[in-house]
Design a protein around this motif. Sequence first.
Motif, PDB file in Angstrom:
ATOM      1  N   GLU A  18     -36.291 -17.129 -22.742  1.00  0.00           N
ATOM      2  CA  GLU A  18     -35.626 -16.754 -21.498  1.00  0.00           C
ATOM      3  C   GLU A  18     -36.539 -15.866 -20.664  1.00  0.00           C
ATOM      4  O   GLU A  18     -36.530 -15.900 -19.454  1.00  0.00           O
ATOM      5  N   ASN A  19     -37.336 -15.060 -21.341  1.00  0.00           N
ATOM      6  CA  ASN A  19     -38.296 -14.178 -20.701  1.00  0.00           C
ATOM      7  C   ASN A  19     -39.685 -14.633 -21.144  1.00  0.00           C
ATOM      8  O   ASN A  19     -40.061 -14.423 -22.292  1.00  0.00           O
ATOM      9  N   GLU A  20     -40.424 -15.267 -20.261  1.00  0.00           N
ATOM     10  CA  GLU A  20     -41.746 -15.809 -20.621  1.00  0.00           C
ATOM     11  C   GLU A  20     -42.660 -14.755 -21.226  1.00  0.00           C
ATOM     12  O   GLU A  20     -43.494 -15.057 -22.070  1.00  0.00           O
ATOM     13  N   ALA A  21     -42.534 -13.497 -20.796  1.00  0.00           N
ATOM     14  CA  ALA A  21     -43.392 -12.438 -21.326  1.00  0.00           C
ATOM     15  C   ALA A  21     -43.152 -12.216 -22.816  1.00  0.00           C
ATOM     16  O   ALA A  21     -44.031 -11.720 -23.517  1.00  0.00           O
ATOM     17  N   ALA A  22     -41.968 -12.582 -23.309  1.00  0.00           N
ATOM     18  CA  ALA A  22     -41.642 -12.386 -24.720  1.00  0.00           C
ATOM     19  C   ALA A  22     -42.064 -13.563 -25.597  1.00  0.00           C
ATOM     20  O   ALA A  22     -42.014 -13.476 -26.818  1.00  0.00           O
ATOM     21  N   ALA A  23     -42.471 -14.670 -24.998  1.00  0.00           N
ATOM     22  CA  ALA A  23     -42.834 -15.871 -25.762  1.00  0.00           C
ATOM     23  C   ALA A  23     -44.081 -15.615 -26.599  1.00  0.00           C
ATOM     24  O   ALA A  23     -44.897 -14.752 -26.274  1.00  0.00           O
ATOM     25  N   PRO A  24     -44.242 -16.353 -27.690  1.00  0.00           N
ATOM     26  CA  PRO A  24     -45.492 -16.231 -28.448  1.00  0.00           C
ATOM     27  C   PRO A  24     -46.669 -16.645 -27.554  1.00  0.00           C
ATOM     28  O   PRO A  24     -46.483 -17.351 -26.557  1.00  0.00           O
ATOM     29  N   ARG A  25     -47.855 -16.191 -27.917  1.00  0.00           N
ATOM     30  CA  ARG A  25     -49.045 -16.496 -27.113  1.00  0.00           C
ATOM     31  C   ARG A  25     -50.137 -17.097 -27.987  1.00  0.00           C
ATOM     32  O   ARG A  25     -50.223 -16.826 -29.179  1.00  0.00           O
ATOM     33  N   LEU A  26     -50.987 -17.884 -27.342  1.00  0.00           N
ATOM     34  CA  LEU A  26     -52.156 -18.480 -27.989  1.00  0.00           C
ATOM     35  C   LEU A  26     -53.396 -18.130 -27.178  1.00  0.00           C
ATOM     36  O   LEU A  26     -53.392 -18.262 -25.956  1.00  0.00           O
ATOM     37  N   GLN A  27     -54.438 -17.681 -27.861  1.00  0.00           N
ATOM     38  CA  GLN A  27     -55.734 -17.435 -27.235  1.00  0.00           C
ATOM     39  C   GLN A  27     -56.772 -18.189 -28.041  1.00  0.00           C
ATOM     40  O   GLN A  27     -56.675 -18.277 -29.274  1.00  0.00           O
TER      41      GLN A  27
END
Length: 168
Positions: A18-27
Amino acid sequence: GWPHCEVIKLLQDRATAENEAAAPRLQFNIPSLVYKAGDTLVVTATATTAYDGYLYVDYLDNDANVIHLLPAPQHLVNAMKGGQSVTIGAPKTGGRKGERVYEISEPFGPNLIIAISSPKPLFAPRSDEVENAKTYLPVLTAALKAAAAGADGKRVMATHAFINTVPR
């Protein structure tokens, strides 16, 4: 193409933050996301910042193979604190003992990497590091359906990225 489109739709339907900032991230170790044959894939995956839970990272290639990067035989522990990062893969030289080297090879073209954060385990670690998408996708679909947001409101969240693999 299949299975990439099906996986992305599944994640959008069942694991959208719901909040993109809280989504997991990939680098990725190659910021252009273009990997040549022989390059090594090193991914830093960061769990959701919304809760402590479990992180799953999979690589889906163009031959419909799913390579389980986390958990994997070399890294069985996928329990993560909120916002915790883990590096998956190692360079050909200079890595720590026991780290897995993921060297780029065929099939070339766009390949999908997904990261899924879940407040509870989705399933036990898969018995094989590599399995066919036809086998894995029904299991993943059932796990995501079963993991619908609980009374605490914590829901499964996911992200994905395409890398392009090319011959040297």
